[in-house]
Design a protein around this motif. Structure first.
Motif, mmCIF file in Angstrom:
data_model
loop_
_atom_site.group_PDB
_atom_site.id
_atom_site.type_symbol
_atom_site.label_atom_id
_atom_site.label_comp_id
_atom_site.label_asym_id
_atom_site.label_seq_id
_atom_site.Cartn_x
_atom_site.Cartn_y
_atom_site.Cartn_z
ATOM 1 N N ALA A 62 -30.627 24.321 -16.994
ATOM 2 C CA ALA A 62 -29.769 24.375 -15.808
ATOM 3 C C ALA A 62 -28.854 23.159 -15.717
ATOM 4 O O ALA A 62 -27.714 23.261 -15.253
ATOM 5 C CB ALA A 62 -30.630 24.490 -14.549
ATOM 6 N N ALA A 63 -29.332 22.018 -16.182
ATOM 7 C CA ALA A 63 -28.549 20.788 -16.083
ATOM 8 C C ALA A 63 -27.524 20.640 -17.198
ATOM 9 O O ALA A 63 -26.474 20.012 -17.001
ATOM 10 C CB ALA A 63 -29.487 19.576 -16.090
ATOM 11 N N HIS A 64 -27.790 21.247 -18.376
ATOM 12 C CA HIS A 64 -26.960 20.957 -19.545
ATOM 13 C C HIS A 64 -26.267 22.170 -20.157
ATOM 14 O O HIS A 64 -25.248 22.005 -20.837
ATOM 15 C CB HIS A 64 -27.813 20.293 -20.632
ATOM 16 C CG HIS A 64 -28.375 18.969 -20.244
ATOM 17 N ND1 HIS A 64 -27.685 17.793 -20.397
ATOM 18 C CD2 HIS A 64 -29.566 18.635 -19.685
ATOM 19 C CE1 HIS A 64 -28.431 16.777 -19.961
ATOM 20 N NE2 HIS A 64 -29.574 17.261 -19.532
ATOM 21 N N PHE A 65 -26.785 23.378 -19.964
ATOM 22 C CA PHE A 65 -26.280 24.528 -20.712
ATOM 23 C C PHE A 65 -25.970 25.736 -19.845
ATOM 24 O O PHE A 65 -25.767 26.830 -20.377
ATOM 25 C CB PHE A 65 -27.296 24.934 -21.792
ATOM 26 C CG PHE A 65 -27.622 23.846 -22.775
ATOM 27 C CD1 PHE A 65 -26.635 23.267 -23.552
ATOM 28 C CD2 PHE A 65 -28.927 23.391 -22.920
ATOM 29 C CE1 PHE A 65 -26.936 22.261 -24.469
ATOM 30 C CE2 PHE A 65 -29.244 22.390 -23.829
ATOM 31 C CZ PHE A 65 -28.238 21.822 -24.600
ATOM 32 N N GLU A 66 -25.911 25.593 -18.554
ATOM 33 C CA GLU A 66 -25.665 26.737 -17.674
ATOM 34 C C GLU A 66 -24.248 27.265 -17.918
ATOM 35 O O GLU A 66 -23.278 26.508 -17.910
ATOM 36 C CB GLU A 66 -25.851 26.309 -16.219
ATOM 37 C CG GLU A 66 -26.124 27.448 -15.261
ATOM 38 C CD GLU A 66 -24.864 28.215 -14.900
ATOM 39 O OE1 GLU A 66 -24.937 29.456 -14.812
ATOM 40 O OE2 GLU A 66 -23.813 27.560 -14.723
ATOM 41 N N PRO A 67 -24.082 28.577 -18.173
ATOM 42 C CA PRO A 67 -22.785 29.098 -18.616
ATOM 43 C C PRO A 67 -21.618 28.845 -17.666
ATOM 44 O O PRO A 67 -20.523 28.481 -18.117
ATOM 45 C CB PRO A 67 -23.059 30.608 -18.767
ATOM 46 C CG PRO A 67 -24.509 30.702 -19.046
ATOM 47 C CD PRO A 67 -25.138 29.602 -18.237
ATOM 48 N N ALA A 68 -21.804 29.034 -16.363
ATOM 49 C CA ALA A 68 -20.684 28.869 -15.433
ATOM 50 C C ALA A 68 -20.210 27.416 -15.387
ATOM 51 O O ALA A 68 -18.997 27.147 -15.367
ATOM 52 C CB ALA A 68 -21.085 29.342 -14.036
ATOM 53 N N LEU A 69 -21.151 26.476 -15.398
ATOM 54 C CA LEU A 69 -20.773 25.062 -15.376
ATOM 55 C C LEU A 69 -20.003 24.685 -16.648
ATOM 56 O O LEU A 69 -19.004 23.957 -16.583
ATOM 57 C CB LEU A 69 -22.024 24.192 -15.235
ATOM 58 C CG LEU A 69 -22.755 24.258 -13.893
ATOM 59 C CD1 LEU A 69 -24.011 23.389 -13.928
ATOM 60 C CD2 LEU A 69 -21.842 23.811 -12.756
ATOM 61 N N LEU A 70 -20.458 25.191 -17.788
ATOM 62 C CA LEU A 70 -19.768 24.875 -19.032
ATOM 63 C C LEU A 70 -18.414 25.569 -19.122
ATOM 64 O O LEU A 70 -17.476 25.038 -19.716
ATOM 65 C CB LEU A 70 -20.643 25.256 -20.231
ATOM 66 C CG LEU A 70 -21.834 24.326 -20.466
ATOM 67 C CD1 LEU A 70 -22.676 24.806 -21.631
ATOM 68 C CD2 LEU A 70 -21.379 22.889 -20.704
ATOM 69 N N ALA A 71 -18.294 26.754 -18.522
ATOM 70 C CA ALA A 71 -16.985 27.424 -18.488
ATOM 71 C C ALA A 71 -15.983 26.613 -17.669
ATOM 72 O O ALA A 71 -14.808 26.488 -18.039
ATOM 73 C CB ALA A 71 -17.125 28.830 -17.918
ATOM 74 N N GLN A 72 -16.431 26.052 -16.546
ATOM 75 C CA GLN A 72 -15.557 25.188 -15.747
ATOM 76 C C GLN A 72 -15.098 23.985 -16.568
ATOM 77 O O GLN A 72 -13.919 23.605 -16.542
ATOM 78 C CB GLN A 72 -16.298 24.717 -14.498
ATOM 79 C CG GLN A 72 -16.599 25.815 -13.497
ATOM 80 C CD GLN A 72 -17.459 25.314 -12.345
ATOM 81 O OE1 GLN A 72 -17.608 24.110 -12.139
ATOM 82 N NE2 GLN A 72 -18.058 26.235 -11.612
ATOM 83 N N ALA A 73 -16.051 23.385 -17.304
ATOM 84 C CA ALA A 73 -15.703 22.233 -18.135
ATOM 85 C C ALA A 73 -14.734 22.628 -19.246
ATOM 86 O O ALA A 73 -13.820 21.867 -19.598
ATOM 87 C CB ALA A 73 -16.970 21.626 -18.733
ATOM 88 N N LEU A 74 -14.900 23.826 -19.798
ATOM 89 C CA LEU A 74 -14.018 24.276 -20.870
ATOM 90 C C LEU A 74 -12.596 24.492 -20.359
ATOM 91 O O LEU A 74 -11.619 24.112 -21.017
ATOM 92 C CB LEU A 74 -14.566 25.569 -21.476
ATOM 93 C CG LEU A 74 -13.849 26.104 -22.717
ATOM 94 C CD1 LEU A 74 -13.813 25.063 -23.834
ATOM 95 C CD2 LEU A 74 -14.531 27.385 -23.213
ATOM 96 N N VAL A 75 -12.452 25.070 -19.181
ATOM 97 C CA VAL A 75 -11.118 25.256 -18.595
ATOM 98 C C VAL A 75 -10.457 23.896 -18.369
ATOM 99 O O VAL A 75 -9.251 23.725 -18.599
ATOM 100 C CB VAL A 75 -11.201 26.062 -17.288
ATOM 101 C CG1 VAL A 75 -9.856 26.079 -16.570
ATOM 102 C CG2 VAL A 75 -11.662 27.492 -17.576
ATOM 103 N N ALA A 76 -11.248 22.917 -17.940
ATOM 104 C CA ALA A 76 -10.707 21.562 -17.750
ATOM 105 C C ALA A 76 -10.200 20.994 -19.082
ATOM 106 O O ALA A 76 -9.155 20.329 -19.131
ATOM 107 C CB ALA A 76 -11.767 20.648 -17.143
ATOM 108 N N GLN A 77 -10.926 21.268 -20.165
ATOM 109 C CA GLN A 77 -10.479 20.816 -21.484
ATOM 110 C C GLN A 77 -9.192 21.522 -21.895
ATOM 111 O O GLN A 77 -8.292 20.914 -22.489
ATOM 112 C CB GLN A 77 -11.580 21.074 -22.525
ATOM 113 C CG GLN A 77 -12.871 20.290 -22.317
ATOM 114 C CD GLN A 77 -12.747 18.846 -22.791
ATOM 115 O OE1 GLN A 77 -11.658 18.278 -22.873
ATOM 116 N NE2 GLN A 77 -13.873 18.236 -23.110
#
Length: 406
Positions: free
Chosen positions: A382-397
């Motif tokens: 939940a802290a490191h690999f949760e899909p929605a959180l990583l998708a947000q980070a990817l859009v930021a990239q």
């Protein structure tokens, strides 16, 4: 934001990028996928697809554009090379035609082997004026040498030259393991490099089970391995450990999936009379959480080597989400994640005796201790690999890369 996702492999083939595309749509991105005709892993075109021509379809809110390729067939290096090169050629030549009139802010390459597919994205970048972001999943030429696919040093050096050329024409490189940062930066020149891990399985959603499965595991202390049965998964080590423990230990080994060594594993299990090994075949990703829920432990294994020690197999995220204790027979970054999460027991790569000892140790633990390991894995997920959180980070990239080109 308009995103062109380029990947040789895509749905209905089972790759994590399928779910990344869905997550990007949920983040408000307008996604188009440029991919090939599905044929992995069996090497035959999936029903409903034809060998020639461009095919289009819509799924989960995005468009899929498919260019021809030569299916990989039943195996062999020659067919595999032709499969890769045919996609590269068709994506480079037919991709611009199929995408004519469309503009994109970002071209996003899912950089599994071979990284050469990014050459098609470089051509599209020049034509479309878009930022190019490549997500490096394997280290080249290191992985070629490690798997034995290429052993000739001058050819490995030539591949390294091409990889440097690709990296330096990207606007941003993302790597799936922190351990990749150094090697990729050494080849990337002025191209920025950042860490972006593979997300977990959206079906799992931190352990939720929404789809049942037809597979009911046999009684015993059930160890499940799921994924590719290939050359780098150290399957000899798994078979040796199973043989050391024997059927009287009460341990059942369930190897789910298929790959280049499927037939070899079946032959070895029969020859060694390893009746405690089950080979049920492949199952749809949606069924895997229900299968994992039946397991007493989940196994991940890799061969020994510098490139492998830098890799985090994507099954680790799925295992963490499942909330079951893990057995990691591997070195380096993947083992570090399992240890840092407190999610299971570690043994060195290709050490069958150590793996067998770890199995016995886990088997002897109380159910409460094993449950605590599984719960620790879910928290880490939940802290490191949760899909929605990583998708947000990817859009930021993506915005970072696109903004740098303005």
């Amino acid at each position: 934001m308009k995103v062109l996702l380029l990947s040789q492999h895509f749905w209905p083939e089972s790759f994590r990028i399928n779910e990344v595309a869905q997550s990007l749509v949920e983040q408000g991105c307008d996604v188009t996928v440029l991919t090939g005709k599905p044929n992995y892993p069996e090497g035959l075109l999936f029903p409903g697809y034809r060998l020639g021509g461009i095919q289009r379809e819509r799924r989960e809110g995005f468009e899929i554009v498919r260019v021809p390729l030569l299916p990989r067939g039943a195996g062999g290096a020659r067919k595999l090379v032709l499969n890769y090169l045919s996609f590269l050629l068709c994506a480079t030549v037919l991709g611009p035609w199929a995408l004519r009139g469309q503009r994109f802010d970002v071209i996003f390459v899912y950089g599994t082997s071979p990284i050469l597919q990014a050459i098609a994205a470089i051509v599209l970048k020049w034509l479309k004026g878009a930022a190019l972001v490549t997500w490096v999943q394997d280290l080249w030429p290191d992985s070629l040498e490690m798997t034995g696919f290429v052993k000739y040093p001058p050819l490995l050096n030539a591949v390294a030259v091409v990889v440097r050329w690709i990296y330096r024409r990207c606007d941003l490189l993302l790597v799936q393991s922190r351990a990749f940062l150094g090697p990729v930066r050494a080849m990337a020149g002025a191209t920025p490099v950042d860490y972006h891990p593979n997300p977990g399985d959206r079906e799992s959603q931190a352990g939720g089970i929404s789809v049942s499965t037809s597979l009911q595991l046999k009684p015993g202390f059930k160890i499940v391995f799921a994924g590719n049965l290939g050359t780098v998964q150290a399957l000899e080590t798994v078979l040796d450990a199973a043989e050391m423990l024997g059927p009287d230990s009460g341990v059942r080994w369930v190897l789910i999936g298929s790959g280049a060594r499927s037939a070899w594993v079946a032959e070895q299990a029969s020859r060694r009379s390893l009746s405690q090994i089950d080979l049920p075949g492949r199952f749809e990703p949606a069924q895997m959480p229900a299968i994992f829920a039946q397991a007493d432990a989940l196994l991940v294994s890799l061969i020994r080597g510098p490139a492998m020690s830098l890799t985090i197999p994507s099954k680790i995220q799925a295992y963490l989400a499942a909330g079951r204790p893990m057995l990691a027979s591997m070195d380096g970054e993947g083992a570090r994640v399992v240890q840092e999460a407190g999610a299971g027991l570690i043994s060195p790569a290709e050490d069958a005796r150590a793996l067998a000892d770890a199995v016995l140790k886990l088997q002897r633990l109380g159910s409460a201790e094993r449950q605590a390991m599984g719960e620790a894995g879910r928290r880490y997920y939940a802290a490191h690999f949760e899909p929605a959180l990583l998708a947000q980070a990817l859009v930021a990239q993506f915005k970072r890369a696109a903004g740098a080109r303005v």
